[in-house]
Structures are given as structure tokens and as C-alpha cells.
Design an enzyme around this catalytic site. Sequence first.
Site, PDB file in Angstrom:
ATOM      1  N   ASP A  20      12.067 -15.409  -5.206  1.00 34.72           N
ATOM      2  CA  ASP A  20      11.621 -16.755  -5.586  1.00 34.72           C
ATOM      3  C   ASP A  20      10.897 -17.429  -4.427  1.00 34.72           C
ATOM      4  OD1 ASP A  20      12.934 -16.370  -7.993  1.00 34.72           O
ATOM      5  OD2 ASP A  20      14.770 -17.367  -7.318  1.00 34.72           O
ATOM      6  N   ASP A  79       9.400 -12.461  -8.519  1.00 34.77           N
ATOM      7  CA  ASP A  79      10.230 -13.128  -9.520  1.00 34.77           C
ATOM      8  C   ASP A  79       9.649 -14.509  -9.799  1.00 34.77           C
ATOM      9  OD1 ASP A  79      12.214 -13.437 -11.376  1.00 34.77           O
ATOM     10  OD2 ASP A  79      13.840 -13.687  -9.957  1.00 34.77           O
ATOM     11  N   ASP A 137      12.663 -21.835  -9.113  1.00 36.29           N
ATOM     12  CA  ASP A 137      13.861 -21.566  -9.904  1.00 36.29           C
ATOM     13  C   ASP A 137      15.005 -22.508  -9.548  1.00 36.29           C
ATOM     14  OD1 ASP A 137      12.505 -19.521 -11.080  1.00 36.29           O
ATOM     15  OD2 ASP A 137      13.968 -17.961 -10.605  1.00 36.29           O
ATOM     16  N   ARG A 181       7.404 -18.844 -18.592  1.00 40.43           N
ATOM     17  CA  ARG A 181       8.332 -19.703 -17.847  1.00 40.43           C
ATOM     18  C   ARG A 181       7.614 -20.819 -17.088  1.00 40.43           C
ATOM     19  NH1 ARG A 181      13.032 -15.687 -15.336  1.00 40.43           N
ATOM     20  NH2 ARG A 181      13.429 -14.504 -17.254  1.00 40.43           N
TER      21      ARG A 181
END
Length: 521
Positions: free
Chosen positions: A161, A190, A194, A243
Site C-alpha cells: 500500500d 496492492d 487503504d 476500488r
Amino acid sequence: MRRPVALRLQATVATAVVGVAVAVAMPTPQASAAAGTATGYASQNGGTTGGAGGQTVRATTGTAIHTALCNRASSSTPITIEVSGTINHGNTAKVSGPSCNTAAGVIELKQISNVTIVGVGGGAVFDQLGIHIRDSRNIIVQNVTVRNVKKSGSPTSNGGDAIGMESTVRNIWVDHVTLEASGGEAEGFDGLFDMKDDTQYVTLSYSILRNSGRGGLIGSSESDRSNSFITFDHNLYENIDSRTPLLRGGVAHMYNNHYSGLHESGINSRAGARAKVENNYFRNSKDVLGTFYTNERGTWQVGGNIFDNVTWSAPGNENYPAGPNPTSTTTVGIPYSYRLDGASCVPDIVRQTAGANTGLKVSNGNCTPQSPAPTTPAPTTPAPTTPPPTTTSPPPPSGSNLSLAAGAGADGTSKADGTSYGNVRDGSLGTWWSPSGSTGTISIKWGSATTVSRVVIREPSGTQGSIGSWQLIDNDTGAVLASGSGAGSTSFAATSLKKINFKINSSNGTPKVGEFETYAG
């Protein structure tokens, strides 16, 4: 289950490379302390002020950032850390102290509070190295670029992340940052942004997220519904598979964002989540809002959005797109004041204001960019570092240290535990490389032929005399360019090469090389 997707990278995207500063610098700041005040949900729950009112320090390495945190009187003593240059694995070591809990290879903001990290000068780039916020509160991250953080391959950092938050995190404002990858999960990346395990009161504003399989998530699983009160405003999501974000449970507010090139899905409200989505501009994208990859559905309130060349898939099992004519399925009350730009001007105002190094400009609510109000920063001091080298160490030569140039790297024959090849080109004498035995080779290399005529070998502070006899070798041809003993400066005939070796043939104990500097003259 969500099917894997492959990221379609745009051929025109190019990533700028920023050089590493050799020492703690005192540049004229582009931003001094955190400009402006926190907006959105970060303004609630007591507000987000970061390091306001505390000491301001400068740092050009990740180790210096950790040192500044660890040298505070307590883990909650306010501090603003002004960062310039490139922060990477080679210059980010673990630092210990009663006011910190850090780790190597990641900027660790763990079990602390009241901290601002802001890019200044020519910019701050966190290269292949993520920012991890855990068990912390009242943090501001502003005006930095975080790029190419991987969870697999090499090197890895922060679980892949760019910025990750987890485990009882409160009041985080991330503003005017650029978060980017160079591929999707298959390439080792990734999420860009997040949040999980009880993260609340977060705002992401005036930022760019691009070239990634995953923009970010709120909640790590369908049962992780403790994350809530997140604002996204005036951000650009570009060339993302999905996302933007994925929201599980909780409440989020998305307004005045520009979404361009979302290949699989966009705002994914699921598992009881409630999203207010207003005055955004969606362009050249697919399934920009809905519940996807699950039957545990979420809800949304929509208004004022523009859907420009957006395609919608047919509804079905684990696929519930909001379009082609999105309508509200819930209502969401917003507790803070905010000013909405008209959706039609969102691409232009976001283009002028979002991302690092844009002058921290914001919209005035009428589609016009404006500079932030000036602030009066606290007195600035260099970040705490290890003592400088003794007077026996050679002075810096004229010209640029080619070891720090774009495309330069380091490797060697072996490395002792706790040392790294990259430590010889991180601008710090507080880190070093040692071979696994009493002899070995450390090398500087470039992607293309580079002319070198002078080398400076510096030992770490307080360890002078560890290096015995040595040779400088042109790795391309095997020719010996120079030989001698001990650290210091050596000149030789200008040589064009792609890799130069410093071969240690004898030592007094374990040799240590703090910096391997190379110069054209």
C-alpha cells in the site's frame, strides 16, 4: 469472489525521478508546515491539526524522519517534519526510542500522535516505500509523492500500500499527495490508499491516484465494518482497475472528484456501507458506482454527478451496478460545512489543484483555484542526525555525486546482517555496508555509460580505519583504475563505464563503507 484483472497502463505515462539530497538541507520551502486546515470528516471528532504548535525539523532520508519522531519528548509531542528529496529503502532504517516504534523499509507512524509530514523545496518522493499509520491519531500527510510500493517482488514495503492505515486510527488528513503504481496485483502492487480495523475520521483531498489495479479500500473483509467517516474531495482517480474506493460498512462522502479510466468498477459500496456521491465527474469508465463482487449490498445517495462515456454492465449475481440511471438508495447526513463546485468544471479544477507540487492550491467553491492562506511556521531546525565525520574525512568534491543520479544503483559480492548495498548511496553516514567477512566488493552502477574520474569513500562516523588495501575496478573491462589503502578521495583518468567496483582486499576487522561517492571531475 472477485475475478483477477489486468491493469491497462497508459503508454503515455512517464514518472519523474527526483534525486536524493546528500545531507539535511535547508531549502526555501514550497510549503511550510501544513498549509490550510483539515476539511471533511478529518475536521470532526476534535479536528486534525497534526504537528501544529510543535518543533519543525527538516529531513532528507527516511532514517531522519524516524529519528525526528524518536527524539521527541513523548509519543504525543507535536512535530512537523519537512521532507525533501527521495526517501527509499537505502536511507530508511529502524530507529529506536521511547517516543517511537519504527521499522526499516517503511515510514512507520505507529502508536504516536500529533505529527505532520509535508513535502518542501523541490519535492518529496517516497520511492518504493510506503507510509504506514497504525494505532495513531491526529496525523497530516501533505505535498508528497508515494510511488511503486510492492507487496511482492523486490523491494517490498507496507504490504504493497502506498498509504495504509489500520488498528484504531483517528483523525488523518492526507492532502495534495500523488499516489501511483506501475501495475496491478499481478505486478506486485496492492492498494494506493487503504483503511481497515477501526480507522475513522479521515479526509483525502486534492490528490492524484493513478496507474494501479486498486485505488483503495475501507474495510479488509465483509466483517470489518468498524471503519467510517471518510471524505474524498477534489481527487483525480486515473487509469485504475477498481476500488475508488471499495467501502465495507461505514459512511463515506465523495464530492468533486474526477474519475477517468476506471476499467472494471469504481465506487464499490457493499456490506451495509452508505456513500454520498455528489458533483463528481466520471469519464471513459465502467460501472463507476454500485455493489460489485458480493451479494452483501451497500447503498448510496447521488446528486449532481456527470457520467461522460460511462458504460454499465447488466445486473446479476454479485453484480449490482447503480446505472445506467443512478438513483439514491439511502440518505446520508453530512455534519460539516463544504462548498460544492459544479460537476462540469471538476476536471479542470482538479487538474489545476490536485497532487503534490501544485502549490497546495484549492478551489474557492466557484471553480477557481486559489492559494492557501499563508501560515507562520515554527522555527526550523535540521532533523537530528548522527555526528558529522571527523576532520580527517575528505571534503566534498565539486560537481554532482553521480552515485545519487537518476538511474544509479548499488550492489556487491555480499553484505553483513543489518547492512545494505543501498546504504553507500543514501547520503547518510549513519548507515553503511559491510561484507559478510573481512573482504568484499561494493559497486555503483548506472543504466547507461557514465564518465567517472574521482571516487570518495567515506567511513561511518566514529569507525575510521576499518578499510585496509583496496582496488577500484572498471567492471565493464576488468581494468584497475586505482589502488591504495584506507578511506578517502582518489582521482584517475576519466573513464566511461556502467559499473565501478570498490574491492576491499584487506581490513582491520570488519570494514564499513558509509558512502561510495563518484564524480566526473
